[in-house]
Design a protein around this motif. Structure first.
Motif, PDB file in Angstrom:
ATOM      1  N   THR A 275      53.134  46.402  23.118  1.00 38.06           N
ATOM      2  CA  THR A 275      52.347  46.834  24.270  1.00 38.06           C
ATOM      3  C   THR A 275      51.202  45.863  24.546  1.00 38.06           C
ATOM      4  N   LEU A 276      51.049  45.454  25.798  1.00 36.78           N
ATOM      5  CA  LEU A 276      49.960  44.562  26.170  1.00 36.78           C
ATOM      6  C   LEU A 276      48.622  45.302  26.096  1.00 36.78           C
ATOM      7  N   SER A 277      47.626  44.628  25.539  1.00 33.84           N
ATOM      8  CA  SER A 277      46.281  45.187  25.559  1.00 33.84           C
ATOM      9  C   SER A 277      45.663  45.008  26.942  1.00 33.84           C
ATOM     10  N   LYS A 278      44.919  46.005  27.357  1.00 38.73           N
ATOM     11  CA  LYS A 278      44.255  46.010  28.656  1.00 38.73           C
ATOM     12  C   LYS A 278      42.740  46.137  28.471  1.00 38.73           C
ATOM     13  N   VAL A 279      42.024  46.045  29.574  1.00 38.22           N
ATOM     14  CA  VAL A 279      40.572  46.259  29.558  1.00 38.22           C
ATOM     15  C   VAL A 279      40.281  47.644  30.116  1.00 38.22           C
ATOM     16  N   TRP A 280      39.444  48.364  29.386  1.00 42.96           N
ATOM     17  CA  TRP A 280      39.051  49.715  29.784  1.00 42.96           C
ATOM     18  C   TRP A 280      37.538  49.746  30.016  1.00 42.96           C
ATOM     19  N   LEU A 281      37.113  50.653  30.879  1.00 44.14           N
ATOM     20  CA  LEU A 281      35.691  50.786  31.196  1.00 44.14           C
ATOM     21  C   LEU A 281      35.300  52.253  31.081  1.00 44.14           C
ATOM     22  N   TYR A 282      34.300  52.498  30.262  1.00 35.48           N
ATOM     23  CA  TYR A 282      33.794  53.862  30.070  1.00 35.48           C
ATOM     24  C   TYR A 282      32.466  54.010  30.796  1.00 35.48           C
ATOM     25  N   ASP A 283      32.389  55.019  31.656  1.00 34.71           N
ATOM     26  CA  ASP A 283      31.162  55.330  32.383  1.00 34.71           C
ATOM     27  C   ASP A 283      30.356  56.311  31.532  1.00 34.71           C
ATOM     28  N   VAL A 284      29.196  55.859  31.039  1.00 38.93           N
ATOM     29  CA  VAL A 284      28.415  56.665  30.106  1.00 38.93           C
ATOM     30  C   VAL A 284      27.920  57.951  30.765  1.00 38.93           C
ATOM     31  N   GLU A 285      27.429  57.867  32.006  1.00 40.75           N
ATOM     32  CA  GLU A 285      26.891  59.047  32.679  1.00 40.75           C
ATOM     33  C   GLU A 285      27.993  60.048  33.016  1.00 40.75           C
ATOM     34  N   GLN A 286      29.137  59.533  33.471  1.00 41.33           N
ATOM     35  CA  GLN A 286      30.239  60.407  33.871  1.00 41.33           C
ATOM     36  C   GLN A 286      31.093  60.857  32.692  1.00 41.33           C
ATOM     37  N   ASN A 287      30.900  60.229  31.545  1.00 43.04           N
ATOM     38  CA  ASN A 287      31.697  60.546  30.359  1.00 43.04           C
ATOM     39  C   ASN A 287      33.195  60.443  30.648  1.00 43.04           C
ATOM     40  N   SER A 288      33.560  59.340  31.294  1.00 40.35           N
ATOM     41  CA  SER A 288      34.974  59.139  31.642  1.00 40.35           C
ATOM     42  C   SER A 288      35.327  57.668  31.514  1.00 40.35           C
ATOM     43  N   SER A 289      36.576  57.399  31.216  1.00 41.97           N
ATOM     44  CA  SER A 289      37.026  56.011  31.088  1.00 41.97           C
ATOM     45  C   SER A 289      38.286  55.793  31.900  1.00 41.97           C
ATOM     46  N   LYS A 290      38.504  54.536  32.272  1.00 44.23           N
ATOM     47  CA  LYS A 290      39.718  54.190  33.014  1.00 44.23           C
ATOM     48  C   LYS A 290      40.122  52.766  32.651  1.00 44.23           C
ATOM     49  N   CYS A 291      41.404  52.494  32.777  1.00 48.46           N
ATOM     50  CA  CYS A 291      41.911  51.143  32.566  1.00 48.46           C
ATOM     51  C   CYS A 291      41.688  50.358  33.844  1.00 48.46           C
ATOM     52  N   VAL A 292      40.915  49.273  33.767  1.00 46.31           N
ATOM     53  CA  VAL A 292      40.571  48.525  34.979  1.00 46.31           C
ATOM     54  C   VAL A 292      41.485  47.325  35.207  1.00 46.31           C
ATOM     55  N   THR A 293      42.415  47.085  34.277  1.00 45.41           N
ATOM     56  CA  THR A 293      43.360  45.970  34.472  1.00 45.41           C
ATOM     57  C   THR A 293      44.801  46.470  34.422  1.00 45.41           C
ATOM     58  N   ALA A 294      45.016  47.705  34.850  1.00 43.75           N
ATOM     59  CA  ALA A 294      46.357  48.301  34.802  1.00 43.75           C
ATOM     60  C   ALA A 294      47.357  47.513  35.638  1.00 43.75           C
ATOM     61  N   ASP A 295      46.869  46.862  36.707  1.00 49.51           N
ATOM     62  CA  ASP A 295      47.771  46.122  37.606  1.00 49.51           C
ATOM     63  C   ASP A 295      47.919  44.659  37.196  1.00 49.51           C
ATOM     64  N   TRP A 296      47.363  44.292  36.058  1.00 44.84           N
ATOM     65  CA  TRP A 296      47.315  42.891  35.633  1.00 44.84           C
ATOM     66  C   TRP A 296      48.298  42.709  34.481  1.00 44.84           C
ATOM     67  N   ASP A 297      49.394  42.043  34.713  1.00 44.65           N
ATOM     68  CA  ASP A 297      50.476  41.932  33.736  1.00 44.65           C
ATOM     69  C   ASP A 297      50.263  40.742  32.803  1.00 44.65           C
ATOM     70  N   VAL A 298      49.137  40.739  32.101  1.00 46.74           N
ATOM     71  CA  VAL A 298      48.835  39.663  31.154  1.00 46.74           C
ATOM     72  C   VAL A 298      48.375  40.271  29.831  1.00 46.74           C
ATOM     73  N   ALA A 299      48.489  39.476  28.779  1.00 45.47           N
ATOM     74  CA  ALA A 299      48.022  39.898  27.465  1.00 45.47           C
ATOM     75  C   ALA A 299      46.566  39.486  27.294  1.00 45.47           C
ATOM     76  N   VAL A 300      45.686  40.451  27.092  1.00 46.47           N
ATOM     77  CA  VAL A 300      44.274  40.158  26.871  1.00 46.47           C
ATOM     78  C   VAL A 300      44.085  39.842  25.391  1.00 46.47           C
ATOM     79  N   GLY A 301      43.578  38.641  25.104  1.00 45.67           N
ATOM     80  CA  GLY A 301      43.404  38.192  23.730  1.00 45.67           C
ATOM     81  C   GLY A 301      44.115  36.869  23.500  1.00 45.67           C
TER      82      GLY A 301
END
Length: 666
Positions: A275-301
């Motif tokens: 599985t390719l690693s992606k970048v995720w972003l957690y919003d501290v105030e909203q207490n929620s996270s999302k994958c921000v590179t879901a549409d990016w078909d590359v291996a991070v690292g």
């Protein structure tokens, strides 16, 4: 002018590697690690070097034949902490920008590693290995300790879990990584985590009141491959799960300077270890996270397979001080690049994509960077990079004298059609002293993993072969990183299928395209998965005159129970377990020894727990019983990493054995 020569195995003793560059926050000073090998001591040594970017003159900051590494600047940029084994165990030390002797910060029984500064520069979080019942600071009396060590030699090993050994560590001793905090003003050390689970510090919150920690808290460890992120409140000792409900591997967490976001890397293991690693972003105030590179078909690292750099460290996620974006590293199309990601979704590549960027650092403003860069004909150096203009300037030349006396082969990249018409990337390297119109033998090299990537980087083994007059061919068949999720996943359940066809298509393409290859003189070699594939190849074709299999897999049935990863790796990759012996045997090269006619050299390490030596033993005995041409070389006190970080003298013996086998049979 002295005529240049080709590279030799023993040239590893002359070569130096530069890794882990770290810019001070204001971008005016740089520290990095330089590693070299001592022939006399048969070991590696590493030291810290400093460069003021106005003067651009490297200055040694530590000396000697010990291992000094992991330098980390204080937030103010006037001090740095690093790890050294100068006392016999890894401990933390501090150096001041104005110079002077390094000051020891820890003197712990079990050592210390992985320092992380608090944002106010008053504290350092670090890792220490402890048994569940062991407390930081507890010391055994010398006589009691000696008795324990003596008794330890006589005790049988009691095993209750499937994960009881590791190729890197041998038989596990029950110790787990725990987080401790050093108060620099008082010198007091506080143990933060404990117990049967491992913990590692990732980053501090900007206000210093919270610490990001990664840990696998699953009670069932044998079938757990998760790593979760937690926010640890240092005032209340409360722990909050950051990735709760997301079963997968999450790591590399970094807090934005304004405290509003936490960026981290990871995946939900949809394709297990492919599985390719992606970048995720957690919003501290909203207490929620999302994958921000879901549409990016590359291996991070960095997923490059190579054999030279020592202690290379990827940049992780580096925020700019305005909290509007961060820098990261990707593996793509046979290269690694540094990319800037903006929170508005924009992505910008900062490096050209025809090289291996194996380290990167940036100043707080995000305007100046330093990259550690390697190319096929250049082992690696540090380059200052103007992030706005892309202009770069070389800062180090650690192998300048050596490079003046040798001729290194460049690698020509090409794309060919593999199985099912898929595009596959390959490279060709011409031999030393190449002359137009002459024919040369060819060696096909196959990387391990299989989820790794050959790349535009220096590979010592390849250079040794080209110096011996061989054309070197290497490629990234399906299963390799760098070409998207479908490509890297395609090998699972198909070992010896279209991955084999991809590699044979590379040979066919090379023979059709490059008229300097002697089609009657072909050799093949590879390690780990590449060793499996070398075994598979000689069991399915006689087109190669000689083969060298290294740290290989030959029998998936026995591999299931003897490898430190066997029971789950086999299920993930072959997609069968011991209830389907027929499938495991079908994919085992050992099943095809009756068809193996190619002279085969078998190289294996005695303490390889990843691909245990019984894999080589079975293959050797099966071939010898059938009176096939084969030889078996066993490397003592060595594990799966022999070719990359093993004992230097044995690395030389390994290269010489490969060289001599091909010289005899190709």
């Amino acid at each position: 002018m002295t005529e240049k020569r080709g590279i030799r195995p023993e040239d590893l003793y002359k070569l130096k590697s530069v890794t882990d560059p770290r810019l001070s926050p204001n971008g005016k000073n740089l520290v990095y690690v330089e590693t070299q090998i001592s022939k006399e001591k048969n070991d590696y040594s590493s030291n810290l070097y400093f460069i003021n970017l106005d003067q651009k003159v490297p200055v040694a900051w530590t000396f000697g034949d010990k291992k000094n590494h992991s330098p980390r600047w204080s937030p103010s940029g006037d001090e740095l902490v690093f790890v050294s084994n100068r006392s016999g165990k890894n401990q933390l030390y501090k150096l001041h920008l104005n110079g002077g002797e390094a000051k020891p910060l820890t003197e712990l029984e079990n050592g210390a590693s992985k320092p992380v500064w608090s944002k106010d520069g008053k504290k350092i979080a670090f890792s220490v290995a402890l048994k569940p019942e062991e407390k930081l600071g507890e010391k055994q009396e010398d006589e009691e300790k000696k008795k324990d060590e003596k008794d330890k030699e006589l005790k049988p090993l009691e095993v209750a879990e499937m994960k009881y050994k590791s190729d890197a560590s041998g038989f596990l001793d029950g110790k787990q990584s725990q987080v401790a905090i050093l108060d620099l003003e008082t010198g007091e050390i506080t143990q933060l985590t404990e117990g049967v689970h491992s913990h590692n510090a990732e980053d501090w919150s900007p206000d210093g009141k919270q610490l990001l920690i990664s840990s696998n808290q699953d009670e069932e460890k044998d079938f757990s491959f998760n790593l979760d992120l937690y926010i640890y409140n240092l005032e209340t000792s409360d722990k909050k799960a950051l990735t709760e409900g997301k079963k997968g591997m999450f790591y590399g967490a970094s807090w934005s300077p304004d405290g509003k976001y936490i960026a981290f890397l990871g995946n939900e293991r949809e394709y297990e270890n492919a599985t390719l690693s992606k970048v995720w972003l957690y919003d501290v105030e909203q207490n929620s996270s999302k994958c921000v590179t879901a549409d990016w078909d590359v291996a991070v690292g960095d997923f490059v397979a190579a054999d030279f750099q020592q202690g290379a460290v990827g940049p992780g996620l580096i925020w700019t001080e305005d909290s509007k974006g961060f820098f990261l590293q990707i593996s793509h199309q046979g290269s690694t690049q540094i990319v800037h990601y903006s929170l508005n979704g924009e992505r910008a590549s900062l490096t050209p994509g025809n090289e291996h960027v194996y380290g990167f650092t940036v100043n707080a403003a995000g305007t100046l960077g330093v990259a550690a860069v390697s190319e096929p004909a250049h082992p690696g150096d540090l380059y200052q990079l103007d992030i706005k203009t892309g202009h770069r300037e070389q800062l180090t030349a650690v192998n300048q004298e050596f490079l003046a006396e040798v001729e290194l082969a460049a690698a020509e990249s090409f794309v060919y059609k593999g199985a099912e018409g898929w595009d596959v990337q390959g490279w060709i390297m011409k031999p030393f002293g190449f002359k137009e119109g002459e024919k040369y033998p060819l060696i096909l090299e196959i990387h391990g993993g299989p989820h790794a990537m050959y790349a535009n980087t220096f590979f010592h083994e390849f250079q040794v072969l080209t110096a011996q007059g061989y054309v070197v061919l290497f490629a990234n068949p399906r299963g390799s990183h760098g070409y998207g999720q479908q490509f890297v996943n395609a090998v699972r359940g198909d070992y010896g299928g279209n991955d084999y066809n991809d590699l044979m298509a590379a040979v066919d393409y090379a023979l059709e395209t490059f008229d300097f290859i002697d089609s009657e003189r072909l050799g093949v070699t590879g390690g780990s998965y590449g060793g499996f594939m070398t075994n598979w190849i000689v069991g399915h074709t006689n087109r190669f005159k000689a083969a060298v299999t290294q740290r290989s897999i030959s029998n998936w049935i026995s591999f299931y129970g003897v490898s430190d990863i066997g029971y789950y790796f086999t299920e993930w990759q072959i997609q069968a377990d011991l209830t389907d012996i027929e499938k495991l045997w079908k994919h085992s090269p050992l099943a095809y020894t009756d068809k193996m006619e190619t002279p085969l050299l078998i190289l294996h390490s005695e303490k390889d727990y990843r691909c245990p030596i019984e894999q080589a033993e079975q293959l050797f005995i099966a071939l010898k019983r059938q009176k096939k041409t084969t030889k078996f070389i066993r490397f003592p006190e060595s594990n799966h990493e022999l070719s990359r970080s093993g004992k230097p003298n044995l690395r030389m013996k390994r290269l010489e054995a490969i060289r001599d086998w091909f010289a005899e049979y190709v």
